[in-house]
Design a protein around this motif. Structure first.
Motif, PDB file in Angstrom:
ATOM      1  N   HIS A  88      50.550  26.336  19.829  1.00  0.00           N
ATOM      2  CA  HIS A  88      50.726  27.755  20.111  1.00  0.00           C
ATOM      3  C   HIS A  88      50.973  28.527  18.808  1.00  0.00           C
ATOM      4  O   HIS A  88      51.591  28.008  17.875  1.00  0.00           O
ATOM      5  N   ILE A  89      50.491  29.758  18.756  1.00  0.00           N
ATOM      6  CA  ILE A  89      50.563  30.555  17.529  1.00  0.00           C
ATOM      7  C   ILE A  89      51.992  31.033  17.291  1.00  0.00           C
ATOM      8  O   ILE A  89      52.606  31.660  18.156  1.00  0.00           O
ATOM      9  N   GLU A  90      52.499  30.737  16.109  1.00  0.00           N
ATOM     10  CA  GLU A  90      53.866  31.121  15.752  1.00  0.00           C
ATOM     11  C   GLU A  90      53.901  32.204  14.680  1.00  0.00           C
ATOM     12  O   GLU A  90      54.714  33.118  14.731  1.00  0.00           O
ATOM     13  N   HIS A  91      53.017  32.104  13.670  1.00  0.00           N
ATOM     14  CA  HIS A  91      52.954  33.092  12.592  1.00  0.00           C
ATOM     15  C   HIS A  91      51.507  33.336  12.206  1.00  0.00           C
ATOM     16  O   HIS A  91      50.663  32.434  12.329  1.00  0.00           O
ATOM     17  N   ALA A  92      51.224  34.542  11.749  1.00  0.00           N
ATOM     18  CA  ALA A  92      49.908  34.895  11.199  1.00  0.00           C
ATOM     19  C   ALA A  92      50.125  35.473   9.810  1.00  0.00           C
ATOM     20  O   ALA A  92      50.932  36.401   9.633  1.00  0.00           O
ATOM     21  N   LEU A  93      49.422  34.913   8.822  1.00  0.00           N
ATOM     22  CA  LEU A  93      49.576  35.321   7.430  1.00  0.00           C
ATOM     23  C   LEU A  93      48.236  35.832   6.900  1.00  0.00           C
ATOM     24  O   LEU A  93      47.188  35.218   7.148  1.00  0.00           O
ATOM     25  N   TYR A  94      48.293  36.929   6.144  1.00  0.00           N
ATOM     26  CA  TYR A  94      47.103  37.530   5.531  1.00  0.00           C
ATOM     27  C   TYR A  94      47.263  37.368   4.024  1.00  0.00           C
ATOM     28  O   TYR A  94      48.104  38.012   3.405  1.00  0.00           O
ATOM     29  N   LEU A  95      46.452  36.463   3.443  1.00  0.00           N
ATOM     30  CA  LEU A  95      46.730  35.883   2.135  1.00  0.00           C
ATOM     31  C   LEU A  95      45.742  36.297   1.058  1.00  0.00           C
ATOM     32  O   LEU A  95      44.586  36.586   1.333  1.00  0.00           O
ATOM     33  N   VAL A  96      46.220  36.223  -0.179  1.00  0.00           N
ATOM     34  CA  VAL A  96      45.372  36.221  -1.359  1.00  0.00           C
ATOM     35  C   VAL A  96      46.158  35.559  -2.480  1.00  0.00           C
ATOM     36  O   VAL A  96      47.389  35.680  -2.543  1.00  0.00           O
ATOM     37  N   ASP A  97      45.457  34.822  -3.338  1.00  0.00           N
ATOM     38  CA  ASP A  97      46.080  34.191  -4.502  1.00  0.00           C
ATOM     39  C   ASP A  97      45.616  34.931  -5.749  1.00  0.00           C
ATOM     40  O   ASP A  97      44.425  35.219  -5.903  1.00  0.00           O
ATOM     41  N   LEU A 199      49.354  39.510  15.897  1.00  0.00           N
ATOM     42  CA  LEU A 199      50.461  38.688  16.372  1.00  0.00           C
ATOM     43  C   LEU A 199      51.505  39.553  17.068  1.00  0.00           C
ATOM     44  O   LEU A 199      51.878  40.619  16.577  1.00  0.00           O
ATOM     45  N   GLY A 200      51.970  39.093  18.226  1.00  0.00           N
ATOM     46  CA  GLY A 200      52.995  39.803  18.963  1.00  0.00           C
ATOM     47  C   GLY A 200      52.450  40.831  19.928  1.00  0.00           C
ATOM     48  O   GLY A 200      53.171  41.281  20.821  1.00  0.00           O
ATOM     49  N   LEU A 201      51.187  41.205  19.770  1.00  0.00           N
ATOM     50  CA  LEU A 201      50.524  42.084  20.737  1.00  0.00           C
ATOM     51  C   LEU A 201      49.493  41.288  21.527  1.00  0.00           C
ATOM     52  O   LEU A 201      49.589  41.169  22.736  1.00  0.00           O
ATOM     53  N   GLU A 202      48.523  40.716  20.822  1.00  0.00           N
ATOM     54  CA  GLU A 202      47.541  39.872  21.488  1.00  0.00           C
ATOM     55  C   GLU A 202      48.072  38.468  21.756  1.00  0.00           C
ATOM     56  O   GLU A 202      47.408  37.681  22.426  1.00  0.00           O
ATOM     57  N   THR A 203      49.234  38.126  21.234  1.00  0.00           N
ATOM     58  CA  THR A 203      49.795  36.795  21.457  1.00  0.00           C
ATOM     59  C   THR A 203      51.059  36.855  22.303  1.00  0.00           C
ATOM     60  O   THR A 203      51.774  37.845  22.307  1.00  0.00           O
ATOM     61  N   ASP A 204      51.299  35.763  23.011  1.00  0.00           N
ATOM     62  CA  ASP A 204      52.588  35.530  23.644  1.00  0.00           C
ATOM     63  C   ASP A 204      53.007  34.099  23.313  1.00  0.00           C
ATOM     64  O   ASP A 204      52.420  33.468  22.425  1.00  0.00           O
ATOM     65  N   HIS A 205      54.003  33.576  24.011  1.00  0.00           N
ATOM     66  CA  HIS A 205      54.576  32.281  23.635  1.00  0.00           C
ATOM     67  C   HIS A 205      53.628  31.111  23.860  1.00  0.00           C
ATOM     68  O   HIS A 205      53.881  30.012  23.362  1.00  0.00           O
ATOM     69  N   ARG A 206      52.509  31.318  24.578  1.00  0.00           N
ATOM     70  CA  ARG A 206      51.602  30.201  24.861  1.00  0.00           C
ATOM     71  C   ARG A 206      50.188  30.434  24.355  1.00  0.00           C
ATOM     72  O   ARG A 206      49.277  29.675  24.696  1.00  0.00           O
ATOM     73  N   THR A 207      49.972  31.425  23.514  1.00  0.00           N
ATOM     74  CA  THR A 207      48.631  31.708  23.017  1.00  0.00           C
ATOM     75  C   THR A 207      48.177  30.637  22.036  1.00  0.00           C
ATOM     76  O   THR A 207      48.927  30.240  21.136  1.00  0.00           O
ATOM     77  N   ILE A 208      46.940  30.182  22.200  1.00  0.00           N
ATOM     78  CA  ILE A 208      46.325  29.276  21.237  1.00  0.00           C
ATOM     79  C   ILE A 208      45.196  30.021  20.528  1.00  0.00           C
ATOM     80  O   ILE A 208      44.663  31.016  21.052  1.00  0.00           O
TER      81      ILE A 208
END
Length: 321
Positions: A88-97, A199-208
């Motif tokens: 299940h989705i817990e965090h979403a990160l938008y990255l750059v190095d 995250l937190g809008l389109e997801t809930d505690h069981r979203t994959i």
């Protein structure tokens, strides 16, 4: 943290999860049209900023994230998820190095839990993680923008525009040179139009991830082990996700938009019908009118007429059933 740009003329504060920045500056549709044309910017300084530095940063993150980042080139943007053991989705990160440090912006208020998890997973890796929210603000430039980026500012460039990790102290001076500012409602309307989950809008505690179309953009199917990978592989290879993301055109005669969590039912069944899903995000679009994203059960027919509360809704497929 309250943005100094709330002092701009016409600024109306956002509420809820996005408190601290402007919902709009007095003309929602004009602000949307400006962004769609590649002009202006959006103050996203309510979002949290984290950094990961050290020589092992990419190989270490590669083990923790759903995305392949071990050889991530400097300057190349990506997005990634952290899953639970059950996928299940817990965090979403938008990255750059930037060649020395990985920069990421994440949902407001999620950085403490994220940093706590990352700290626990450091072990003997040569990495340092830090909350940089007090120092840096995220500013979004829309696709097609020709606005100049100040020297030394880290940029995350995607097909949807550029995210700047701007020193927070420079927000006001940047706004003076690169206006007009557009509010968060305009940004969200274009996000919904683009079928981009949040995250937190389109997801809930069981979203994959499969339910939201995050396979590919945020989940790499050919990389090594990470927490939750078994679920990702099993659903991808052997089955279908239980729900799917859809885009909805809403009845424009209704005064109020159906909010997050509004139940979806078959129009033919009326108010007493079985709930088949729920609204995740909704907005008023400058061309399309009222629109929304929603999660529905996978077996809901793609041509079914739906009702979001009292509002008629017509589907467009985002994730195939």
């Amino acid at each position: 943290m309250k943005s100094p740009l709330l002092s701009l003329p016409g600024a109306v504060p956002a509420e809820g999860r996005d408190e601290g920045v402007a919902a709009h500056y007095g003309d929602l549709f004009r602000e949307q049209r400006e962004l769609a044309a590649g002009r202006g910017f959006v103050d996203l300084s309510q979002r949290a900023v984290i950094s990961v530095s050290g020589p092992d940063r990419l190989s270490w993150l590669h083990v923790l994230l759903t995305q392949h980042v071990s050889e991530l080139p400097a300057g190349q943007a990506t997005e990634a998820l952290i899953l639970t053991a059950n996928g299940h989705i817990e965090h979403a990160l938008y990255l750059v190095d930037d060649g020395e440090t990985v920069w990421a912006h994440v949902e407001p208020g999620t950085q403490d839990d994220l940093l706590s998890y990352l700290e626990k997973m450091k072990f003997y890796n040569r990495v340092e993680v830090a909350d940089r929210t007090a120092e840096f603000a995220v500013v979004h430039l829309p696709a097609g923008s020709i606005a100049e980026v100040p020297d030394g500012v880290v940029v995350r460039e995607t097909a949807h525009g550029r995210d700047l990790f701007l020193p927070r102290a420079d927000l006001e001076s940047y706004a003076e040179k690169n206006g007009p500012a557009a509010g968060l409602l305009a940004y969200e309307a274009l996000r919904i139009e683009g079928h981009r989950p949040r995250l937190g809008l389109e997801t809930d505690h069981r979203t994959i991830p499969h339910e939201l179309g995050w396979i590919g953009s945020a989940v790499h199917l050919q990389k090594g082990c990470y927490r939750g990978q078994e679920t990702v592989a099993r659903v991808h290879n052997l089955g279908k996700p239980p729900r799917r993301l859809v885009f909805l055109h809403l009845d424009g005669s209704e005064v109020l938009l159906p909010g997050h969590g509004t139940p979806l039912r078959l129009a033919a069944d009326g108010e007493d019908g079985r709930q088949l899903g729920f609204i995740t995000s909704s907005a008023r679009h400058h061309e399309l009118g009222p629109i929304a994203l929603a999660l529905v059960k996978r077996n809901v027919p793609v041509d079914a007429e739906l009702m979001a509360g009292d509002t008629a809704a017509q589907q467009e497929v985002v994730v195939e059933p």
